[in-house]
Each structure stands twice: as C-alpha cells, then as structure tokens.
Design a protein around this motif. Structure first.
Motif, PDB file in Angstrom:
ATOM      1  N   ASN A 287      22.714  24.795  23.457  1.00 55.01           N
ATOM      2  CA  ASN A 287      24.005  25.159  24.026  1.00 55.01           C
ATOM      3  C   ASN A 287      23.888  25.156  25.535  1.00 55.01           C
ATOM      4  O   ASN A 287      23.217  25.992  26.112  1.00 55.01           O
ATOM      5  N   HIS A 288      24.469  24.176  26.203  1.00 56.74           N
ATOM      6  CA  HIS A 288      24.371  24.134  27.661  1.00 56.74           C
ATOM      7  C   HIS A 288      25.603  23.457  28.242  1.00 56.74           C
ATOM      8  O   HIS A 288      26.324  22.727  27.593  1.00 56.74           O
ATOM      9  N   HIS A 289      25.816  23.726  29.548  1.00 53.03           N
ATOM     10  CA  HIS A 289      26.957  23.132  30.228  1.00 53.03           C
ATOM     11  C   HIS A 289      26.804  21.618  30.285  1.00 53.03           C
ATOM     12  O   HIS A 289      25.701  21.092  30.404  1.00 53.03           O
ATOM     13  N   ASP A 290      27.925  20.908  30.239  1.00 55.98           N
ATOM     14  CA  ASP A 290      27.880  19.452  30.252  1.00 55.98           C
ATOM     15  C   ASP A 290      27.251  18.911  31.527  1.00 55.98           C
ATOM     16  O   ASP A 290      26.596  17.876  31.525  1.00 55.98           O
TER      17      ASP A 290
ATOM     18  N   VAL B 155      19.527  26.108  26.999  1.00 53.10           N
ATOM     19  CA  VAL B 155      19.199  27.396  26.395  1.00 53.10           C
ATOM     20  C   VAL B 155      19.304  27.224  24.886  1.00 53.10           C
ATOM     21  O   VAL B 155      20.339  26.850  24.367  1.00 53.10           O
ATOM     22  N   LEU B 156      18.216  27.466  24.207  1.00 61.95           N
ATOM     23  CA  LEU B 156      18.187  27.239  22.760  1.00 61.95           C
ATOM     24  C   LEU B 156      18.637  28.497  22.028  1.00 61.95           C
ATOM     25  O   LEU B 156      17.908  29.072  21.230  1.00 61.95           O
ATOM     26  N   ASN B 157      19.846  28.920  22.337  1.00 60.08           N
ATOM     27  CA  ASN B 157      20.368  30.167  21.786  1.00 60.08           C
ATOM     28  C   ASN B 157      21.889  30.108  21.693  1.00 60.08           C
ATOM     29  O   ASN B 157      22.585  30.317  22.692  1.00 60.08           O
ATOM     30  N   PRO B 158      22.449  29.830  20.530  1.00 59.33           N
ATOM     31  CA  PRO B 158      23.905  29.735  20.382  1.00 59.33           C
ATOM     32  C   PRO B 158      24.616  31.063  20.600  1.00 59.33           C
ATOM     33  O   PRO B 158      25.821  31.087  20.823  1.00 59.33           O
TER      34      PRO B 158
ATOM     35  N   ALA C 194      26.788  31.756  23.897  1.00 59.91           N
ATOM     36  CA  ALA C 194      28.148  31.233  24.047  1.00 59.91           C
ATOM     37  C   ALA C 194      29.211  32.251  23.640  1.00 59.91           C
ATOM     38  O   ALA C 194      30.367  32.158  24.061  1.00 59.91           O
ATOM     39  N   THR C 195      28.849  33.237  22.846  1.00 54.97           N
ATOM     40  CA  THR C 195      29.819  34.221  22.359  1.00 54.97           C
ATOM     41  C   THR C 195      29.790  35.529  23.150  1.00 54.97           C
ATOM     42  O   THR C 195      30.575  36.426  22.882  1.00 54.97           O
ATOM     43  N   MET C 196      28.889  35.614  24.132  1.00 50.45           N
ATOM     44  CA  MET C 196      28.745  36.850  24.900  1.00 50.45           C
ATOM     45  C   MET C 196      29.712  36.876  26.081  1.00 50.45           C
ATOM     46  O   MET C 196      29.763  35.934  26.862  1.00 50.45           O
ATOM     47  N   LYS C 197      30.497  37.940  26.192  1.00 47.14           N
ATOM     48  CA  LYS C 197      31.417  38.078  27.318  1.00 47.14           C
ATOM     49  C   LYS C 197      30.667  38.382  28.608  1.00 47.14           C
ATOM     50  O   LYS C 197      31.119  38.044  29.699  1.00 47.14           O
TER      51      LYS C 197
ATOM     52  N   TYR D  85      20.940  28.577  34.051  1.00 43.88           N
ATOM     53  CA  TYR D  85      21.964  28.054  33.145  1.00 43.88           C
ATOM     54  C   TYR D  85      23.352  28.540  33.547  1.00 43.88           C
ATOM     55  O   TYR D  85      24.296  27.747  33.683  1.00 43.88           O
ATOM     56  N   HIS D  86      23.494  29.837  33.748  1.00 45.29           N
ATOM     57  CA  HIS D  86      24.789  30.405  34.139  1.00 45.29           C
ATOM     58  C   HIS D  86      25.232  29.894  35.516  1.00 45.29           C
ATOM     59  O   HIS D  86      26.433  29.791  35.783  1.00 45.29           O
ATOM     60  N   ALA D  87      24.256  29.579  36.377  1.00 43.30           N
ATOM     61  CA  ALA D  87      24.582  29.077  37.717  1.00 43.30           C
ATOM     62  C   ALA D  87      24.924  27.592  37.708  1.00 43.30           C
ATOM     63  O   ALA D  87      25.300  27.047  38.737  1.00 43.30           O
TER      64      ALA D  87
END
Length: 311
Positions: free
Chosen positions: A13-16, A22-25, A28-31, A128-130
């Motif tokens: 799950n990573h930005h395009d 990040v190998l953790n789906p 994507a669901t965490m606010k 990843y978030h950056a």
C-alpha cells in the motif's frame, strides 16, 4: 518456518508518486498515525511539508555523533548558518534524535536490533506519509574488524547473522519469519568509487556480521559471562573471515531486511575500532577513536555532495 516468499501475500500500500513501500494495509484505514518514538503525528505535523524533499537518510547509533554529522553535512553542502543550531525534530522524546539539512535527514537509532528496528518502522512510515521518492538510506557507525587494521572502513556487501547466513529472523505471532538481508549492490559500488577518489583511509568491501549483543554474541572473553576459550573464539572469528566477513556490529541485518522489503536503496558504512583477532577491548586513545568515527561520515558526506552536484 515461514520463508520470505510468504510475505507476498501482504498488500503493498503506497502512494502512486512514491517509491516508498509499506507492507501494511492497515495504514490506509488509520485516520491518524502516531510515530510515538519520534513524538510526531500525521494529525499534528505536515509530513510532506517537513520531509517531502528528503533524498538521503543517514542513521547512526549515537545522538551525539548524528548531530555532529548533521553539522558536517551542512558545512559540506554550504548550508551551515553561523550561530544557528540545528533543531532536534524529535525534541519531544528522548528515544531518538532527528535533524534535517536540505535534502538530508539524519536520525539516531540507539544500540542493537530492537532499537534500530523500532526507529526504522517509524522512519519508513514517515517517508511514506511525506510522499518521498528516490530515497537513499545509509547506516554509518562503528564496528569490530576481523583481519583489518583499526580505522579501516567497511562498506557492507552482505549483512549476515551470527551463523554467517544472509538472513534476518523475526518472530511474528509465534512464527519464524525469515527476511532477506540484501543491500543495494550499485550503491555499494558508488561508495567504493567515492572512497578511491577520496583516498584518505583504507576502505574495503566485505560482509558484515550482525549479532544480538556485544559480548557473548561476538565471542568476547571479557564479559560477565564466558563459557568458551580463546581457542574457540579464534576458530570462530577465522571461520567468519573465511566466509568473507570483515566486521561485526549489531544492527545491519534488520536494517537491510526492512529497507529491502520497503524498496529503499540502502548501504552500511562502518569503521573498525579494533581487530578482533588481536583482542576484545577497545583501548585506543579517545582522540584516535574520534578521528576513526569521522571516517564513515567523511565518505558518506562526499557521496551525498557528489550526488547533489550531478542532480
């Protein structure tokens, strides 16, 4: 035993526009994602604004050394401002220290596999978030050499465990997970070329053994507990040398495993403080050790500066 291949079942799950994986789906669901040990959060900090331009990440065990490296890199890149200190981005915690100079992020990781593993999980999520892309990460540090003169710099070809295997074992939910400890071959070659251009200190490419502790795990005779002889130690270290191992430290296996799994171009550059075939205790004068510890910083600083000149 679960092999590396079993991890292909996890969702990438990573930005395009980002090569950080990040190998953790679940992310994507965490606010909100709280990077607790950095005292940072996606709800209170603008990660893309703070870190989006990062292209190089340098990590090292000591907060003091990583701050010194930050100042050195700033000076090398012409970004040092007289009288202005570099703020610790992780000032809200005493677990790790983090500094940023232009496109270079410098982070301390403490000592040993557990400490660097915690830091790496949060660092990779930060990148990843950056929405960072094309990031190179290098561990700079100290080590014990095998068959090398003290002060030699080792660029790691392969991270291996205490049984000389190129793998990292992680226990997950009671099951053994084996991950590859592959490091970027091209990056190691680029660093080797830089060392030849500098020609300031002996530098070799070799395997690095990662152990679980400083004493028994590395075959030292001077710990509080020792159940083997000098002859046993010498046989083990010489077998390690025959397997291509040139130095020993306590972080490279998990560093290589996590960086490889998450698509990070990674390398390990460590100086040797002693030749373990000659003894166990580090007894060189402080000023000599200080100069040794600057050698990986000089090499990596030169590499970064060279890369940025090409950009």
């Amino acid at each position: 035993m679960a092999a590396v291949g079993a991890e292909t079942e996890e969702v990438e799950n990573h930005h395009d526009d980002c090569c950080i994986q990040v190998l953790n789906p679940n992310l994507a669901t965490m606010k909100e994602d709280v990077l607790y040990h950095f005292s940072l959060s996606t709800s209170t900090h603008d990660f893309p604004a703070m870190f989006g331009d990062v292209k190089f990440v340098c990590v090292g065990g000591s907060p003091t050394r990583i701050k010194a490296f930050t100042s050195y890199v700033a000076q090398e890149l012409g970004l040092e401002r007289p009288g202005v200190d570099h703020p610790n981005i992780c000032a809200g915690t005493d677990r790790y220290a983090m500094y940023k100079v232009g496109p270079v992020l410098c982070v301390s990781h403490g000592m040993g596999i557990p400490s660097i593993a915690i830091m790496l999980h949060e660092l990779i999520k930060l990148l990843y978030h950056a929405r960072c892309s094309n990031v190179t990460i290098i561990r700079i540090g100290t080590s014990g050499g095998i068959g090398l003169e003290p002060g030699s710099v080792v660029i790691t070809q392969q991270a291996v465990d205490a049984c000389f295997k190129p793998e990292f074992e992680q226990i997950v939910l009671g099951k053994r997970i084996i991950r590859s400890t592959h490091l970027d071959d091209q990056l190691a070659q680029e660093l080797t070329r830089c060392s030849k251009e500098l020609d300031e200190f002996p530098t070799v490419v070799g395997n690095t053994m990662c152990t679980l502790d400083f004493y028994e795990g590395q075959g030292r005779l001077d710990g509080a507990v020792c159940t083997y002889t000098e002859k046993d130690k010498q046989e083990y270290l010489r077998a390690a040398y025959a397997a291509g191992i040139r130095n020993i430290e306590m972080e490279c296996s998990v560093f290589a495993a996590l960086c490889s799994a998450c698509g990070l171009r990674a390398a390990v550059v460590c100086v040797t403080l002693l030749n373990r075939l000659d003894g166990d205790q580090i007894n060189s004068p402080h000023e000599v050790l200080k100069e040794y510890q600057q050698r990986p910083q000089i090499l990596v600083g030169y590499f970064i500066k060279k890369c940025l000149r090409k950009a």
